[in-house]
Design a protein around this motif. Structure first.
Motif, PDB file in Angstrom:
ATOM      1  N   GLY A 269       0.801  -1.216   0.000  1.00 19.80           N
ATOM      2  CA  GLY A 269       0.000   0.000   0.000  1.00 19.80           C
ATOM      3  C   GLY A 269       0.833   1.266   0.000  1.00 19.80           C
ATOM      4  O   GLY A 269       0.287   2.372   0.108  1.00 19.80           O
ATOM      5  N   ALA A 270       2.152   1.139  -0.134  1.00 19.85           N
ATOM      6  CA  ALA A 270       3.029   2.304  -0.084  1.00 19.85           C
ATOM      7  C   ALA A 270       2.918   3.116  -1.380  1.00 19.85           C
ATOM      8  O   ALA A 270       2.828   2.564  -2.479  1.00 19.85           O
ATOM      9  CB  ALA A 270       4.479   1.858   0.117  1.00 19.85           C
ATOM     10  N   LEU A 271       2.931   4.439  -1.239  1.00 24.28           N
ATOM     11  CA  LEU A 271       2.918   5.335  -2.386  1.00 24.28           C
ATOM     12  C   LEU A 271       4.298   5.334  -3.033  1.00 24.28           C
ATOM     13  O   LEU A 271       5.310   5.557  -2.374  1.00 24.28           O
ATOM     14  CB  LEU A 271       2.558   6.751  -1.922  1.00 24.28           C
ATOM     15  N   CYS A 317       6.840  21.308  -9.893  1.00 28.54           N
ATOM     16  CA  CYS A 317       6.033  20.948  -8.724  1.00 28.54           C
ATOM     17  C   CYS A 317       6.678  19.837  -7.907  1.00 28.54           C
ATOM     18  O   CYS A 317       6.634  19.854  -6.674  1.00 28.54           O
ATOM     19  CB  CYS A 317       4.642  20.516  -9.194  1.00 28.54           C
ATOM     20  N   ALA A 318       7.312  18.858  -8.582  1.00 26.43           N
ATOM     21  CA  ALA A 318       7.742  17.626  -7.905  1.00 26.43           C
ATOM     22  C   ALA A 318       9.195  17.611  -7.484  1.00 26.43           C
ATOM     23  O   ALA A 318       9.636  16.655  -6.841  1.00 26.43           O
ATOM     24  CB  ALA A 318       7.470  16.437  -8.831  1.00 26.43           C
ATOM     25  N   ARG A 319       9.970  18.654  -7.782  1.00 27.98           N
ATOM     26  CA  ARG A 319      11.407  18.546  -7.538  1.00 27.98           C
ATOM     27  C   ARG A 319      11.760  18.533  -6.050  1.00 27.98           C
ATOM     28  O   ARG A 319      12.840  18.062  -5.686  1.00 27.98           O
ATOM     29  CB  ARG A 319      12.142  19.677  -8.249  1.00 27.98           C
ATOM     30  N   ASP A 320      10.865  19.020  -5.177  1.00 29.87           N
ATOM     31  CA  ASP A 320      11.176  18.988  -3.750  1.00 29.87           C
ATOM     32  C   ASP A 320      10.392  17.911  -3.004  1.00 29.87           C
ATOM     33  O   ASP A 320      10.322  17.913  -1.780  1.00 29.87           O
ATOM     34  CB  ASP A 320      10.921  20.360  -3.106  1.00 29.87           C
ATOM     35  N   TRP A 321       9.787  16.979  -3.762  1.00 32.47           N
ATOM     36  CA  TRP A 321       9.118  15.858  -3.113  1.00 32.47           C
ATOM     37  C   TRP A 321      10.165  14.894  -2.546  1.00 32.47           C
ATOM     38  O   TRP A 321      11.361  14.986  -2.850  1.00 32.47           O
ATOM     39  CB  TRP A 321       8.251  15.083  -4.113  1.00 32.47           C
ATOM     40  N   ARG A 483       0.294  18.743  -3.536  1.00 36.09           N
ATOM     41  CA  ARG A 483       1.255  19.249  -2.556  1.00 36.09           C
ATOM     42  C   ARG A 483       0.671  19.207  -1.141  1.00 36.09           C
ATOM     43  O   ARG A 483       1.371  18.881  -0.175  1.00 36.09           O
ATOM     44  CB  ARG A 483       1.696  20.663  -2.928  1.00 36.09           C
ATOM     45  N   LYS A 484      -0.592  19.533  -1.015  1.00 35.48           N
ATOM     46  CA  LYS A 484      -1.248  19.450   0.298  1.00 35.48           C
ATOM     47  C   LYS A 484      -1.267  17.999   0.775  1.00 35.48           C
ATOM     48  O   LYS A 484      -0.980  17.705   1.946  1.00 35.48           O
ATOM     49  CB  LYS A 484      -2.677  19.991   0.193  1.00 35.48           C
ATOM     50  N   PHE A 485      -1.594  17.075  -0.146  1.00 32.09           N
ATOM     51  CA  PHE A 485      -1.635  15.643   0.178  1.00 32.09           C
ATOM     52  C   PHE A 485      -0.273  15.156   0.664  1.00 32.09           C
ATOM     53  O   PHE A 485      -0.169  14.433   1.668  1.00 32.09           O
ATOM     54  CB  PHE A 485      -2.075  14.888  -1.085  1.00 32.09           C
ATOM     55  N   LEU A 486       0.803  15.543  -0.020  1.00 33.54           N
ATOM     56  CA  LEU A 486       2.143  15.080   0.344  1.00 33.54           C
ATOM     57  C   LEU A 486       2.655  15.779   1.602  1.00 33.54           C
ATOM     58  O   LEU A 486       3.359  15.169   2.421  1.00 33.54           O
ATOM     59  CB  LEU A 486       3.110  15.323  -0.824  1.00 33.54           C
ATOM     60  N   LEU A 491       5.975  14.166   3.002  1.00 31.63           N
ATOM     61  CA  LEU A 491       6.713  13.705   1.820  1.00 31.63           C
ATOM     62  C   LEU A 491       7.207  14.853   0.941  1.00 31.63           C
ATOM     63  O   LEU A 491       7.525  14.656  -0.226  1.00 31.63           O
ATOM     64  CB  LEU A 491       5.830  12.763   0.996  1.00 31.63           C
ATOM     65  N   ILE A 492       7.242  16.051   1.524  1.00 36.35           N
ATOM     66  CA  ILE A 492       7.848  17.185   0.817  1.00 36.35           C
ATOM     67  C   ILE A 492       9.078  17.610   1.606  1.00 36.35           C
ATOM     68  O   ILE A 492       9.017  17.818   2.821  1.00 36.35           O
ATOM     69  CB  ILE A 492       6.865  18.353   0.663  1.00 36.35           C
ATOM     70  N   ALA A 493      10.210  17.695   0.882  1.00 42.77           N
ATOM     71  CA  ALA A 493      11.487  17.911   1.555  1.00 42.77           C
ATOM     72  C   ALA A 493      11.648  19.338   2.032  1.00 42.77           C
ATOM     73  O   ALA A 493      12.572  19.743   2.296  1.00 42.77           O
ATOM     74  CB  ALA A 493      12.622  17.575   0.610  1.00 42.77           C
ATOM     75  N   GLY A 494      10.996  20.186   2.226  1.00 42.06           N
ATOM     76  CA  GLY A 494      11.163  21.560   2.640  1.00 42.06           C
ATOM     77  C   GLY A 494       9.977  22.277   2.163  1.00 42.06           C
ATOM     78  O   GLY A 494       9.211  21.734   1.537  1.00 42.06           O
ATOM     79  N   ILE A 495       9.594  23.322   2.505  1.00 47.39           N
ATOM     80  CA  ILE A 495       8.332  23.881   2.012  1.00 47.39           C
ATOM     81  C   ILE A 495       8.663  24.978   1.079  1.00 47.39           C
ATOM     82  O   ILE A 495       8.282  25.069   0.335  1.00 47.39           O
ATOM     83  CB  ILE A 495       7.436  24.298   3.143  1.00 47.39           C
ATOM     84  N   PRO A 496       9.553  25.568   0.762  1.00 51.80           N
ATOM     85  CA  PRO A 496       9.115  26.855   0.277  1.00 51.80           C
ATOM     86  C   PRO A 496       8.085  26.744  -0.823  1.00 51.80           C
ATOM     87  O   PRO A 496       8.321  26.115  -1.823  1.00 51.80           O
ATOM     88  CB  PRO A 496      10.376  27.453  -0.317  1.00 51.80           C
ATOM     89  N   PRO A 497       6.932  27.328  -0.635  1.00 53.89           N
ATOM     90  CA  PRO A 497       5.913  27.210  -1.672  1.00 53.89           C
ATOM     91  C   PRO A 497       6.215  28.045  -2.904  1.00 53.89           C
ATOM     92  O   PRO A 497       5.309  28.342  -3.664  1.00 53.89           O
ATOM     93  CB  PRO A 497       4.630  27.665  -1.002  1.00 53.89           C
ATOM     94  N   GLU A 498       7.508  28.435  -3.133  1.00 58.87           N
ATOM     95  CA  GLU A 498       7.797  29.206  -4.343  1.00 58.87           C
ATOM     96  C   GLU A 498       7.464  28.411  -5.604  1.00 58.87           C
ATOM     97  O   GLU A 498       7.135  28.982  -6.636  1.00 58.87           O
ATOM     98  CB  GLU A 498       9.293  29.577  -4.408  1.00 58.87           C
ATOM     99  N   ASN A 499       7.595  27.078  -5.496  1.00 55.06           N
ATOM    100  CA  ASN A 499       7.296  26.254  -6.674  1.00 55.06           C
ATOM    101  C   ASN A 499       5.861  26.473  -7.132  1.00 55.06           C
ATOM    102  O   ASN A 499       5.583  26.725  -8.299  1.00 55.06           O
ATOM    103  CB  ASN A 499       7.500  24.774  -6.343  1.00 55.06           C
ATOM    104  N   VAL A 500       4.938  26.361  -6.165  1.00 55.59           N
ATOM    105  CA  VAL A 500       3.527  26.527  -6.496  1.00 55.59           C
ATOM    106  C   VAL A 500       3.270  27.970  -6.923  1.00 55.59           C
ATOM    107  O   VAL A 500       2.549  28.236  -7.882  1.00 55.59           O
ATOM    108  CB  VAL A 500       2.641  26.151  -5.293  1.00 55.59           C
ATOM    109  N   ALA A 501       3.879  28.933  -6.181  1.00 60.08           N
ATOM    110  CA  ALA A 501       3.655  30.340  -6.509  1.00 60.08           C
ATOM    111  C   ALA A 501       4.164  30.653  -7.914  1.00 60.08           C
ATOM    112  O   ALA A 501       3.547  31.413  -8.661  1.00 60.08           O
ATOM    113  CB  ALA A 501       4.369  31.230  -5.481  1.00 60.08           C
TER     114      ALA A 501
END
Length: 510
Positions: A269-271, A317-321, A483-486, A491-501
């Motif tokens: 069941g692992a993502l 979007c996924a580079r900091d996952w 991103r909210k789900f992860l 499962l996100i290595a740091g937040i800066p939400p600059e990616n989404v912004a």
């Protein structure tokens, strides 16, 4: 004048020989000879002029014939079809009849030219034309409109349209049979649309447009078939054209965005990652699914820009996952015709900073038939950078082991059409089982698409299928949603939400 001189000279000549003593006047003789010479010159000139007029008339007739006929098949061309068709419609009206116009397009004809050359293609067109003439009822009007597109017009009794359909069915059936051309055995088919003059298409132009729309509908529904025109087709075409126009603006404006569907390890069941899907966030129609706009993008050549835009947004979007999470991206068969595709993908990876080792490219088996050598070159360049390769929709095409050996695949994906019915259909069970066993023997893990409920997931896990994806694990999520789900799962290595912004600002600026 000639008559007077000639009679005088002749009478004097006769008198001389009869002994009457009357001698022939030399001046008159010369005048007579000059008259004869002038008459001969005039007659010769008249003959020459008559020949020139005759040759010019014949040349003009040949020119008119060439202007009205297709030089390859001898059929009418588009211009003469308009004239002859108008006369046919007028005759049909006088006889209380109607005209049916069939628009016919050969399926996969381009591949014949590409593989065997234009001489073989021309020979095939002539063979097709001969079959059309052989099958056609008396009085049919045939035209070649260009390339591999033909038109056939017939007068018929509007109370018995079955005659037209019977002829069209015979034609479709015959063109699906093999042809011999230039020593080659060729397999083609045709898509055929039928329009009738008594159903709102009273001119040749209207008939051709309606028949063309019906032919497009036949081609869209699977080719090798016929379709009668109806008004719903015109509405559908109008919607399609509106989507095409909107798509030309939507791609650079950033309205086509990635959505992410979970891929899960069935045993635990692992993502493990996400498949990137395209969605059109239309400003007035809401979210539009890919089945409505991806075929248009492929037909119009916009698929390359669309796909690269989706990839770039997904990579950002996924580079900091979490580094263990993979991204799977589907590549269209049309993109595999681009010899620079690998360089474009590598450039997008470099510019966005997304690791190539976390990218899995999915290609369908049917995409390999156009140019396997080019596909091998593209895949080789990507594999050298660490990109992985999956064979998508396995089981729906040729399922050839040769293709599994020809390219260095890392994974096989089972089409959802088999997975969704695995608990109801024995043949689906047999196919899925065979693919899983094949994957095991080749050391290729298998992912099943279309896992809709827990029962299907359990059945696949019991069979030994490695991964699954589908709505049982959650519906595809937008950039913000994934991103909210992860983030909630760490499962996100740091937040800066600059990616989404960054992505959001780009879309708004567009």
């Amino acid at each position: 004048m000639f008559t007077g001189i000639a009679s005088t000279v002749l009478s004097q000549t006769v008198g001389h020989y009869l002994g009457t003593g009357e001698r022939t006047d030399g001046v008159l003789v010369i005048a007579l000879l000059l008259n004869i010479a002038l008459i001969m010159i005039g007659w010769r000139r008249h003959s020459d002029l008559a020949g020139e007029v005759r040759e010019r008339t014949e040349a003009e007739a040949r020119a008119r014939a060439l202007a009205a006929r297709d030089p390859l098949t001898g059929f009418h061309n588009r211009r003469s079809l308009a004239d002859e068709g108008a006369a046919m419609i007028a005759e049909a009206v006088r006889r209380n009849k109607a005209v049916a116009l069939m628009m016919l397009d050969l399926d996969h004809f381009k591949s014949v030219n590409d593989m065997y050359g234009h001489a073989t293609g021309d020979a095939l067109l002539c063979a097709v034309a001969a079959e059309m003439m052989q099958i056609a009822p008396t009085g049919a009007l045939h035209a070649r409109l260009g390339g591999d597109e033909f038109a056939i017009a017939l007068i018929f009794d509007p109370r018995t349209p079955d005659m037209i359909e019977h002829y069209a069915e015979r034609l479709v059936h015959r063109l699906a049979q093999p042809f011999e051309a230039e020593g080659q055995r060729l397999h083609i088919s045709c898509s055929l649309g039928i329009a009738r003059s008594d159903f709102g298409s009273a001119t040749v132009e209207a008939l051709m447009r309606a028949g063309d729309i019906a032919m497009y509908a036949a081609k869209k529904s699977g080719r090798n078939r016929l379709a009668w025109f109806d008004q719903s087709m015109e509405l559908e075409l109008r919607v399609r054209n509106e989507l095409e126009e909107g798509l030309r603006f939507a791609i650079p404006a950033g309205q086509i965005v990635p959505y992410f569907e979970q891929q899960v390890e069935l045993a635990t069941g692992a993502l493990t990652g996400f498949e990137v899907l395209a969605r059109w966030e239309h400003p007035t129609r809401g979210v539009i699914g890919p089945d409505q706009f991806i075929p248009i993008a492929e037909e119009t050549g916009m698929i390359a820009d669309l796909s690269l835009s989706i990839m770039q947004q997904a990579f950002v979007c996924a580079r900091d996952w979490d580094p263990a999470l993979m991204l799977s991206v589907n590549i269209s068969p049309w993109q595999l015709r681009d010899p620079w595709l690998a360089q474009k993908i590598i450039k997008a990876l470099t510019e966005t900073g997304f690791p190539a080792s976390r990218l899995e490219i999915e290609i369908t088996e049917s995409a390999l038939f156009d140019n396997l050598a080019l596909a091998q070159s593209i895949v080789g360049s990507l594999k050298n950078q660490g990109v992985r390769l999956a064979l998508d929709d396995f089981g729906t095409g040729y399922s050839s082991l040769a293709h599994l050996r020809a390219l260095p695949f890392d994974r096989i994906k089972i089409d959802k059409s088999f997975v969704t019915s695995i608990n109801e259909a024995a043949d689906s069970v047999a196919i899925v089982t065979a693919i899983v066993r094949l994957g095991e023997s080749l050391n290729l893990p298998v992912t099943a698409e279309g896992v809709e409920d827990a029962a299907i997931a359990e059945r696949l896990a019991a069979m030994g299928c490695a991964k699954g994806q589908g709505w049982h694990f959650g519906k595809p999520r937008s950039i913000v949603g994934v991103r909210k789900f992860l983030r909630e799962r760490g499962l996100i290595a740091g937040i800066p939400p600059e990616n989404v912004a960054l992505i959001t600002s780009r879309r708004r600026a567009g």
